[in-house]
Enzyme design. Sequence first.
Site, PDB file in Angstrom:
ATOM      1  N   TYR A 150      -6.327  -2.751  -9.649  1.00 58.45           N
ATOM      2  CA  TYR A 150      -5.550  -3.773 -10.386  1.00 58.45           C
ATOM      3  C   TYR A 150      -6.717  -4.243 -11.613  1.00 58.45           C
ATOM      4  CZ  TYR A 150      -1.546  -4.001  -7.228  1.00 58.45           C
ATOM      5  OH  TYR A 150      -0.674  -3.665  -6.504  1.00 58.45           O
ATOM      6  N   ASP A 209      -2.037  -5.831  -1.458  1.00 58.81           N
ATOM      7  CA  ASP A 209      -0.848  -6.166  -1.954  1.00 58.81           C
ATOM      8  C   ASP A 209       0.137  -5.483  -0.931  1.00 58.81           C
ATOM      9  OD1 ASP A 209       1.156  -6.680  -3.588  1.00 58.81           O
ATOM     10  OD2 ASP A 209       0.592  -5.629  -5.322  1.00 58.81           O
TER      11      ASP A 209
END
Length: 340
Positions: free
Chosen positions: A125, A230
């Site tokens: 990310y 996540d």
Amino acid sequence: MPHHLTLLPGDGIGPEVTEAAVQTIEAAGVDVVWDRHRVIGATAVERGRPALPPDVIDSIQERGVALKGPVTTPVGQGFTSVNVQLRQRLDLYANVRPATSLEGVDTPFEDVDLIIFRENTEGLYSGIEYFDERLEIADSIARVTKRGAERIIRFCFEYAKANGRGHVTLAHKANILKKTSGLFLDIGREVAAEYPEIEFDDRIIDNLCMQLVVNPDDYDCIVSTNLFGDILSDLTAGLVGGLGVTPGANIRDDMAVFEAVHGSAPDIAGQNVANPTAMIRTAVMMLRHIDEDDAATAIERALFDMYREGDVLTQDVGGTATTSEFADALADRVGAEKDA
């Protein structure tokens, strides 16, 4: 003395569930002066402003703590996720996602009590992506730094130590991703050696996902890189009833943004049917962070009692109550307990 905090209601169902949380905090007798910012995300872009306006950043930096509702993120195009921007701009490196069972919610398991600690600012990310139009090849770089890995792993161990949790598991894919996951695992083992009182082990991510849906009781605190964390966060939320009942926080040493982890659900926005439980449990995390433990405990106890009794629940968990009816009932319980 009042607490001066930032409030970001978000969009979609965000304002509805955020208001329910604010109502509950007020019922618990916590004195908060809110700096409200309603223009953020798609709402800001529609008005010609950045998705994350500078005044929002300034407010959080000044006050140190924010309560945030869900914000819509465009899929495949449009502006970068406001959540990702907040985490990176404010260096909120620790994403903390508890998954704790609620009695009265129909799930395959009882008494699940897990916490996912996700590195929040780097990994896949990091936003380092390239597209070669000639060859039609897309590349993303998963960046893992020694500093980034060490601080999230140490945060996890310190949290476990402070909260009487005796087991940390590190999730990785070092058998394939030998440099990035390998670095994360190596640092994990080094940090673990400084906490001999806490049991430490590691699991390959795909095996861990399978283990969690078979024997979640075998795990306690789980720490991982951004993408794996996540995925694990949503998986463990599924063990206890889904994203509608699980809280979340983004933390660094001197700043924190507490946010519900579910989406903005624009299809039901404004219908007064959204479940505010995730936002309320997020508010409980925030209250503990600002040392309002009595209020946090009162809200949590009242919330658990409501779920146990099952008389006033929203439709997604088998009830018939509206968002506001649920919030009113909870606020009444919390207020009665405070006055008792």
